[in-house]
Structure formats: structure tokens, C-alpha cells
Design a protein around this motif. Structure first.
Motif, short mmCIF file in Angstrom:
data_model
loop_
_atom_site.label_atom_id
_atom_site.label_comp_id
_atom_site.label_asym_id
_atom_site.label_seq_id
_atom_site.Cartn_x
_atom_site.Cartn_y
_atom_site.Cartn_z
N GLU A 179 -31.74 -21.96 -41.82
CA GLU A 179 -31.49 -21.60 -40.42
C GLU A 179 -31.42 -22.84 -39.54
O GLU A 179 -30.54 -22.98 -38.68
CB GLU A 179 -32.59 -20.66 -39.94
CG GLU A 179 -32.28 -19.94 -38.65
CD GLU A 179 -33.27 -18.83 -38.37
OE1 GLU A 179 -33.54 -18.61 -37.17
OE2 GLU A 179 -33.75 -18.18 -39.32
N HIS A 235 -34.91 -27.51 -31.17
CA HIS A 235 -34.60 -26.26 -31.85
C HIS A 235 -35.90 -25.73 -32.46
O HIS A 235 -36.55 -26.44 -33.25
CB HIS A 235 -33.59 -26.47 -32.98
CG HIS A 235 -32.20 -26.76 -32.52
ND1 HIS A 235 -31.13 -26.82 -33.39
CD2 HIS A 235 -31.68 -27.01 -31.28
CE1 HIS A 235 -30.02 -27.10 -32.72
NE2 HIS A 235 -30.33 -27.23 -31.44
N LEU A 264 -27.90 -19.60 -33.48
CA LEU A 264 -28.31 -20.10 -32.17
C LEU A 264 -28.37 -18.97 -31.16
O LEU A 264 -27.40 -18.23 -30.99
CB LEU A 264 -27.36 -21.20 -31.68
CG LEU A 264 -27.33 -22.48 -32.49
CD1 LEU A 264 -26.46 -23.52 -31.78
CD2 LEU A 264 -28.73 -23.04 -32.72
N CYS A 310 -37.60 -22.60 -34.63
CA CYS A 310 -37.33 -21.46 -35.51
C CYS A 310 -38.54 -20.53 -35.50
O CYS A 310 -39.66 -20.97 -35.78
CB CYS A 310 -37.03 -21.94 -36.93
SG CYS A 310 -36.54 -20.63 -38.08
N VAL A 329 -33.15 -22.73 -28.51
CA VAL A 329 -32.70 -24.07 -28.15
C VAL A 329 -33.21 -24.38 -26.75
O VAL A 329 -32.92 -23.63 -25.80
CB VAL A 329 -31.17 -24.19 -28.20
CG1 VAL A 329 -30.74 -25.60 -27.79
CG2 VAL A 329 -30.65 -23.85 -29.59
N TRP A 381 -24.56 -26.20 -33.40
CA TRP A 381 -24.75 -26.95 -32.16
C TRP A 381 -23.78 -28.13 -32.09
O TRP A 381 -23.15 -28.37 -31.06
CB TRP A 381 -26.19 -27.43 -32.07
CG TRP A 381 -26.54 -28.12 -30.79
CD1 TRP A 381 -27.03 -27.54 -29.65
CD2 TRP A 381 -26.41 -29.52 -30.51
NE1 TRP A 381 -27.21 -28.49 -28.67
CE2 TRP A 381 -26.84 -29.72 -29.17
CE3 TRP A 381 -25.99 -30.62 -31.25
CZ2 TRP A 381 -26.85 -30.98 -28.57
CZ3 TRP A 381 -25.98 -31.87 -30.65
CH2 TRP A 381 -26.41 -32.04 -29.33
N GLY A 401 -28.24 -24.39 -37.61
CA GLY A 401 -28.35 -24.66 -36.19
C GLY A 401 -27.77 -26.01 -35.81
O GLY A 401 -27.10 -26.15 -34.77
N LEU A 430 -32.65 -19.21 -33.76
CA LEU A 430 -33.25 -20.42 -33.23
C LEU A 430 -33.26 -20.39 -31.71
O LEU A 430 -32.30 -19.95 -31.09
CB LEU A 430 -32.46 -21.66 -33.68
CG LEU A 430 -32.42 -22.00 -35.16
CD1 LEU A 430 -31.66 -23.30 -35.35
CD2 LEU A 430 -33.80 -22.11 -35.74
#
Length: 207
Positions: free
Chosen positions: A122, A56, A198, A58, A4, A130, A126, A2
Motif C-alpha cells: 500500500e 503518508h 490515496l 497507513c 496524505v 502520488w 502510494g 493512505l
């Protein structure tokens, strides 16, 4: 993995964020029928896409296949300002509670029984990674009620905040969802790996 992007850094990644907003518009407006979100430019953005939001994204190669946004509940957010009618009582707020919003996955990757390479898993991991890195252990969400079943299988502790409401083509319910180590382990087991999702920094070729 991911990507961020904090809201305060959106301006550093204009091309990728433009694609993310268009992805949101495609999913929520064109596919889910949330007509109140329709925009002439085809970019779904709202007043909460500010410096306090966390995005986020993907990716599968160069393709966006999933997206989610986290908002602090200590500030105005969707369930406090826009979708408050989904809650019988005010939704929980506080420094350890974030709103998990605009969660969406591209159609080819949607499954009620997600495979180990699913963007859904995923994205869920995340949120947990996070949050645990920031002493956040609870999220509030407004999602299609069918996703509750997947969330429960992944060991999120769930409490409905109200009754489902039809929005576009979805029956949306507001939930309080808490998570911990058991949640992370359940998601990792479903993905078949303990690798984190992440990225340590935004994707360098995306801006």
C-alpha cells in the motif's frame, strides 16, 4: 487507504501526527537501533519535517501500521545533508526526483513476500500514485538492502548509489529508484486490485 498530510497542514492534525512521530521512534530507535534519532519525548522528528515534507500514514482501523515521508530533492534532504556518505557521488536531484524516507511498517505486518493486504504494498503504491500525479518518476532512498529484492519484483528500476553501511541493526544502502505504469501494474497485481490507495483528503477524525 493512505492518509496524505502535507507538511504545511501538519498543524491541522496534531493528534495523528504525534502518533506518527511516536510510531517512527518506536520503529527506528527502539526496534532498529538508530540511536542518533532517539528523543526524550519519544517522538522522532528532524529538521526535514517542515512545510515541504509530505507524510503518508497507513492505517488499519484506528491503528497506524505504516508510514513514509517524501522530501523534495531541490531542497536539503537526508542524502544531501546527513547520509551523504552512503553515496559514492552526489545523489540525483531535481524537480522530478523526491527522497522517499522514514519508510516503516509495524512488526506484525512485515513480510519478505508481502500478502495482498500488506501495508508495504500500500505504501509503495502510494509513492507511485502520488508521484505520477505530480510528474515525479524517480525517488532516492536509504533502506535496508533486503528491501531491494521486493522493489525489483515490483518493477522499480533500481541503481545503487553506493555500498551498504551498518546503521543500528540495519545494513542500509542508498538507491535511485524509478517507476512508471509497469510499476503501478505490478503493485496492483500483487495487491489483487486496481483500486487507488490515496485518500482524497486527510482522515477527518484524526485531528
Amino acid at each position: 487507504m493512505l492518509i496524505v498530510i502535507p507538511g504545511s497542514e501538519v498543524g491541522l492534525h496534531p493528534a495523528l501526527m504525534d502518533r506518527a512521530y511516536r510510531f517512527r521512534h518506536t520503529i527506528f530507535v527502539e526496534q532498529k537501533g538508530w540511536e542518533e534519532l532517539r528523543r526524550p519525548d519519544g517522538c522522532e522528528r528532524d529538521r526535514f519535517d517542515d512545510a515541504h515534507a509530505v507524510h503518508h500514514i497507513c492505517m488499519r482501523g484506528e491503528e497506524i501500521v505504516g508510514y513514509q515521508r517524501l522530501l523534495p530533492t531541490t531542497r536539503p534532504h537526508l542524502l544531501s545533508e546527513v547520509l551523504s556518505d552512503l553515496c559514492r557521488q552526489p545523489a540525483p536531484r531535481g524537480p522530478r526526483v523526491f527522497e522517499w524516507t522514514r519508510f516503516c511498517v509495524a512488526p506484525p505486518y512485515r513480510e519478505m513476500r508481502p500478502r495482498n493486504d500488506s501495508p508495504l504494498l500500500e505504501l509503495a503504491q502510494g509513492v507511485v500514485e502520488w508521484g505520477r500525479a505530480r510528474r515525479v518518476d524517480t525517488v532516492t532512498v536509504a533502506i535496508d538492502w533486503r528491501l531491494m529484492l521486493i522493489a525489483m519484483q515490483l518493477r522499480f528500476s533500481i541503481r545503487p548509489l553506493g555500498f551498504p553501511k551498518r546503521i543500528g541493526r540495519d545494513d542500509v544502502v542508498a538507491l535511485r529508484m524509478s517507476f512508471g505504469q509497469d510499476t503501478l501494474e505490478a503493485i496492483q497485481a500483487a495487491r489483487g486490485t486496481t483500486e487507488p490507495v490515496l485518500a482524497p483528503a486527510p482522515w477527518p477524525t484524526a485531528a
